[in-house]
Motif scaffolding. Structure first.
Motif, PDB file in Angstrom:
ATOM      1  N   MET A   6       0.827  -1.215   0.000  1.00  0.00           N
ATOM      2  CA  MET A   6       0.000   0.000   0.000  1.00  0.00           C
ATOM      3  C   MET A   6       0.865   1.270   0.000  1.00  0.00           C
ATOM      4  SD  MET A   6      -3.066  -0.837  -0.379  1.00  0.00           S
ATOM      5  CE  MET A   6      -2.596  -2.280  -1.300  1.00  0.00           C
ATOM      6  N   ALA A   7       2.021   1.188   0.597  1.00  0.00           N
ATOM      7  CA  ALA A   7       2.913   2.343   0.623  1.00  0.00           C
ATOM      8  C   ALA A   7       3.462   2.673  -0.769  1.00  0.00           C
ATOM      9  CB  ALA A   7       4.060   2.094   1.586  1.00  0.00           C
ATOM     10  N   MET A   8       3.362   1.740  -1.688  1.00  0.00           N
ATOM     11  CA  MET A   8       3.863   1.952  -3.041  1.00  0.00           C
ATOM     12  C   MET A   8       2.912   2.798  -3.889  1.00  0.00           C
ATOM     13  SD  MET A   8       5.252  -1.830  -3.941  1.00  0.00           S
ATOM     14  CE  MET A   8       6.114  -2.788  -2.725  1.00  0.00           C
ATOM     15  N   ALA A   9       1.681   2.922  -3.446  1.00  0.00           N
ATOM     16  CA  ALA A   9       0.672   3.665  -4.206  1.00  0.00           C
ATOM     17  C   ALA A   9       0.871   5.165  -4.020  1.00  0.00           C
ATOM     18  CB  ALA A   9      -0.718   3.265  -3.754  1.00  0.00           C
ATOM     19  N   GLU A  10       0.733   5.893  -5.106  1.00  0.00           N
ATOM     20  CA  GLU A  10       0.924   7.348  -5.056  1.00  0.00           C
ATOM     21  C   GLU A  10      -0.392   8.102  -4.864  1.00  0.00           C
ATOM     22  OE1 GLU A  10       3.148   8.524  -8.476  1.00  0.00           O
ATOM     23  OE2 GLU A  10       4.819   7.201  -7.969  1.00  0.00           O
ATOM     24  N   THR A  11      -1.464   7.560  -5.396  1.00  0.00           N
ATOM     25  CA  THR A  11      -2.756   8.237  -5.308  1.00  0.00           C
ATOM     26  C   THR A  11      -3.769   7.302  -4.650  1.00  0.00           C
ATOM     27  OG1 THR A  11      -3.535   7.424  -7.453  1.00  0.00           O
ATOM     28  CG2 THR A  11      -2.254   9.477  -7.465  1.00  0.00           C
ATOM     29  N   PRO A  12      -4.902   7.849  -4.186  1.00  0.00           N
ATOM     30  CA  PRO A  12      -5.942   6.985  -3.607  1.00  0.00           C
ATOM     31  C   PRO A  12      -6.481   5.961  -4.614  1.00  0.00           C
ATOM     32  CG  PRO A  12      -6.325   9.268  -3.008  1.00  0.00           C
ATOM     33  CD  PRO A  12      -5.198   9.268  -3.997  1.00  0.00           C
ATOM     34  N   GLU A  13      -6.551   6.354  -5.895  1.00  0.00           N
ATOM     35  CA  GLU A  13      -7.027   5.410  -6.923  1.00  0.00           C
ATOM     36  C   GLU A  13      -6.038   4.258  -7.078  1.00  0.00           C
ATOM     37  OE1 GLU A  13      -6.566   8.837  -7.849  1.00  0.00           O
ATOM     38  OE2 GLU A  13      -8.607   9.274  -7.197  1.00  0.00           O
ATOM     39  N   LYS A  20      -7.012  -4.178  -4.408  1.00  0.00           N
ATOM     40  CA  LYS A  20      -7.791  -5.219  -5.087  1.00  0.00           C
ATOM     41  C   LYS A  20      -6.865  -6.259  -5.718  1.00  0.00           C
ATOM     42  CE  LYS A  20     -11.802  -2.304  -6.060  1.00  0.00           C
ATOM     43  NZ  LYS A  20     -12.572  -1.614  -7.101  1.00  0.00           N
ATOM     44  N   LEU A  21      -5.791  -5.792  -6.348  1.00  0.00           N
ATOM     45  CA  LEU A  21      -4.820  -6.717  -6.936  1.00  0.00           C
ATOM     46  C   LEU A  21      -4.188  -7.604  -5.863  1.00  0.00           C
ATOM     47  CD1 LEU A  21      -3.055  -4.301  -9.441  1.00  0.00           C
ATOM     48  CD2 LEU A  21      -4.371  -6.333 -10.069  1.00  0.00           C
ATOM     49  N   PHE A  22      -3.827  -6.989  -4.758  1.00  0.00           N
ATOM     50  CA  PHE A  22      -3.204  -7.723  -3.663  1.00  0.00           C
ATOM     51  C   PHE A  22      -4.124  -8.815  -3.140  1.00  0.00           C
ATOM     52  CE2 PHE A  22      -2.124  -8.543   0.744  1.00  0.00           C
ATOM     53  CZ  PHE A  22      -0.756  -8.700   0.690  1.00  0.00           C
ATOM     54  N   ASN A  23      -5.377  -8.468  -2.894  1.00  0.00           N
ATOM     55  CA  ASN A  23      -6.335  -9.440  -2.379  1.00  0.00           C
ATOM     56  C   ASN A  23      -6.556 -10.600  -3.347  1.00  0.00           C
ATOM     57  OD1 ASN A  23      -6.751  -8.045   0.026  1.00  0.00           O
ATOM     58  ND2 ASN A  23      -8.407  -6.825  -0.836  1.00  0.00           N
ATOM     59  N   LEU A  24      -6.479 -10.316  -4.621  1.00  0.00           N
ATOM     60  CA  LEU A  24      -6.753 -11.342  -5.629  1.00  0.00           C
ATOM     61  C   LEU A  24      -5.531 -12.197  -5.961  1.00  0.00           C
ATOM     62  CD1 LEU A  24      -9.003 -12.424  -7.450  1.00  0.00           C
ATOM     63  CD2 LEU A  24      -8.311 -10.754  -9.161  1.00  0.00           C
ATOM     64  N   TYR A  25      -4.324 -11.605  -5.999  1.00  0.00           N
ATOM     65  CA  TYR A  25      -3.169 -12.306  -6.557  1.00  0.00           C
ATOM     66  C   TYR A  25      -2.025 -12.601  -5.583  1.00  0.00           C
ATOM     67  CZ  TYR A  25      -5.341 -11.155 -11.012  1.00  0.00           C
ATOM     68  OH  TYR A  25      -6.213 -11.048 -12.060  1.00  0.00           O
ATOM     69  N   GLU A  26      -2.090 -12.108  -4.379  1.00  0.00           N
ATOM     70  CA  GLU A  26      -0.956 -12.240  -3.461  1.00  0.00           C
ATOM     71  C   GLU A  26      -0.581 -13.692  -3.180  1.00  0.00           C
ATOM     72  OE1 GLU A  26       0.995 -12.766   0.347  1.00  0.00           O
ATOM     73  OE2 GLU A  26      -1.161 -13.025   0.151  1.00  0.00           O
ATOM     74  N   LYS A  27      -1.525 -14.534  -2.863  1.00  0.00           N
ATOM     75  CA  LYS A  27      -1.226 -15.946  -2.562  1.00  0.00           C
ATOM     76  C   LYS A  27      -0.689 -16.678  -3.778  1.00  0.00           C
ATOM     77  CE  LYS A  27      -4.407 -16.298   1.260  1.00  0.00           C
ATOM     78  NZ  LYS A  27      -5.738 -16.599   1.698  1.00  0.00           N
ATOM     79  N   MET A  28      -1.258 -16.379  -4.942  1.00  0.00           N
ATOM     80  CA  MET A  28      -0.781 -16.995  -6.171  1.00  0.00           C
ATOM     81  C   MET A  28       0.677 -16.607  -6.435  1.00  0.00           C
ATOM     82  SD  MET A  28      -1.855 -16.175 -10.096  1.00  0.00           S
ATOM     83  CE  MET A  28      -1.059 -14.587  -9.947  1.00  0.00           C
ATOM     84  N   MET A  29       0.996 -15.336  -6.201  1.00  0.00           N
ATOM     85  CA  MET A  29       2.355 -14.853  -6.426  1.00  0.00           C
ATOM     86  C   MET A  29       3.341 -15.573  -5.516  1.00  0.00           C
ATOM     87  SD  MET A  29       1.569 -10.781  -6.841  1.00  0.00           S
ATOM     88  CE  MET A  29       3.248 -10.257  -7.153  1.00  0.00           C
ATOM     89  N   TYR A  30       2.970 -15.754  -4.260  1.00  0.00           N
ATOM     90  CA  TYR A  30       3.849 -16.442  -3.329  1.00  0.00           C
ATOM     91  C   TYR A  30       4.065 -17.893  -3.762  1.00  0.00           C
ATOM     92  CZ  TYR A  30       5.887 -18.506   0.784  1.00  0.00           C
ATOM     93  OH  TYR A  30       6.726 -19.191   1.612  1.00  0.00           O
ATOM     94  N   ARG A  31       2.977 -18.576  -4.164  1.00  0.00           N
ATOM     95  CA  ARG A  31       3.105 -19.977  -4.608  1.00  0.00           C
ATOM     96  C   ARG A  31       4.030 -20.095  -5.806  1.00  0.00           C
ATOM     97  NH1 ARG A  31      -2.458 -20.055  -3.706  1.00  0.00           N
ATOM     98  NH2 ARG A  31      -2.857 -19.940  -5.932  1.00  0.00           N
ATOM     99  N   ILE A  32       3.916 -19.168  -6.738  1.00  0.00           N
ATOM    100  CA  ILE A  32       4.781 -19.193  -7.926  1.00  0.00           C
ATOM    101  C   ILE A  32       6.236 -18.984  -7.514  1.00  0.00           C
ATOM    102  CG2 ILE A  32       5.394 -17.940 -10.042  1.00  0.00           C
ATOM    103  CD1 ILE A  32       2.325 -17.426 -10.367  1.00  0.00           C
ATOM    104  N   ALA A  33       6.478 -17.979  -6.682  1.00  0.00           N
ATOM    105  CA  ALA A  33       7.845 -17.691  -6.243  1.00  0.00           C
ATOM    106  C   ALA A  33       8.424 -18.870  -5.460  1.00  0.00           C
ATOM    107  CB  ALA A  33       7.876 -16.424  -5.403  1.00  0.00           C
ATOM    108  N   TYR A  34       7.619 -19.439  -4.565  1.00  0.00           N
ATOM    109  CA  TYR A  34       8.099 -20.568  -3.768  1.00  0.00           C
ATOM    110  C   TYR A  34       8.365 -21.786  -4.653  1.00  0.00           C
ATOM    111  CZ  TYR A  34       8.827 -23.643   0.175  1.00  0.00           C
ATOM    112  OH  TYR A  34       9.395 -24.510   1.062  1.00  0.00           O
ATOM    113  N   GLY A  35       7.563 -21.974  -5.686  1.00  0.00           N
ATOM    114  CA  GLY A  35       7.776 -23.080  -6.616  1.00  0.00           C
ATOM    115  C   GLY A  35       9.113 -22.981  -7.334  1.00  0.00           C
ATOM    116  N   ILE A  36       9.590 -21.779  -7.531  1.00  0.00           N
ATOM    117  CA  ILE A  36      10.879 -21.581  -8.200  1.00  0.00           C
ATOM    118  C   ILE A  36      12.024 -21.603  -7.197  1.00  0.00           C
ATOM    119  CG2 ILE A  36      12.263 -19.888  -9.499  1.00  0.00           C
ATOM    120  CD1 ILE A  36       9.565 -19.031 -10.831  1.00  0.00           C
ATOM    121  N   LEU A  37      11.841 -20.964  -6.052  1.00  0.00           N
ATOM    122  CA  LEU A  37      12.936 -20.756  -5.116  1.00  0.00           C
ATOM    123  C   LEU A  37      13.038 -21.798  -4.000  1.00  0.00           C
ATOM    124  CD1 LEU A  37      12.429 -16.908  -4.848  1.00  0.00           C
ATOM    125  CD2 LEU A  37      14.332 -18.077  -5.981  1.00  0.00           C
ATOM    126  N   ASN A  38      11.903 -22.398  -3.614  1.00  0.00           N
ATOM    127  CA  ASN A  38      11.873 -23.379  -2.520  1.00  0.00           C
ATOM    128  C   ASN A  38      12.482 -22.836  -1.234  1.00  0.00           C
ATOM    129  OD1 ASN A  38      10.643 -25.495  -3.998  1.00  0.00           O
ATOM    130  ND2 ASN A  38      12.605 -25.889  -4.993  1.00  0.00           N
TER     131      ASN A  38
END
Length: 177
Positions: A6-13, A20-38
């Motif tokens: 959230m600190a990365m956002a510059e405007t309220p929009e 919304k992106l975080f709520n939808l994709y955060e877990k998927m992103m972690y699974r992908i990263a963990y699948g590569i890095l273990n």
């Protein structure tokens, strides 16, 4: 992690869009990263770095829940995780090279070959750029990474200077490497 994103956002929009992106994709992103890095911590680092890139390219995301956005995010997190994997591989390879470097015959036989000669005297006869790093490493017990930071040269340059310094010493002493 949510606060960091959230600190990365510059405007309220932007903040709303990132949330919304975080709520939808955060877990998927972690699974992908963990699948590569273990590795948990590296995976978290990859996800945070990926969020930084997403935030920097937020204007390219038109819809939150669509295949294009999902693909965009997947590609970002995969590339970041692969970059971290490659960096970690280079570090591991450098550490293995350093271990092999330590097993040099010059160093293993230094007690027999240099019985009456001080290491400091031997290092003084070397060119300064070799004697400096060898003194730091063998006399002060510094790691190659510490020497690199101290002398403002790369770790590879430190290793090469130690290797060349040992070759000079071996040649002077008549030891075949």
């Amino acid at each position: 992690m949510f606060c960091i994103v959230m600190a990365m956002a510059e405007t309220p929009e932007d903040r709303t869009k990132l949330e919304k992106l975080f709520n939808l994709y955060e877990k998927m992103m972690y699974r992908i990263a963990y699948g590569i890095l273990n590795h948990h911590h590296d995976s978290e680092d990859a996800v945070i770095t990926a969020w930084e890139r997403v935030a920097a390219n937020l204007d390219k995301i038109l819809e939150i829940d669509c295949p294009q956005t999902k693909s965009f995010i997947v590609i970002i997190v995969e590339r970041v995780a692969i970059d971290i994997y490659r960096r970690n591989s280079r570090i591991r390879n450098n550490e293995m090279s350093a271990d092999k470097l330590e097993e040099s015959p010059v160093i293993l036989t230094k007690d027999q070959a240099l019985e009456d000669v001080e290491m400091a005297d031997v290092f003084r006869r070397l060119p300064k750029k070799y004697s400096e790093v060898m003194s730091y490493h063998y006399m002060n017990g510094m790691t190659m990474e510490e020497i690199a930071k101290l002398t403002d040269i790369s770790v590879e340059a430190v290793k090469k200077r130690i290797q060349r310094g040992r070759a000079i010493i071996a040649k002077e002493m008549g030891i075949d490497e």
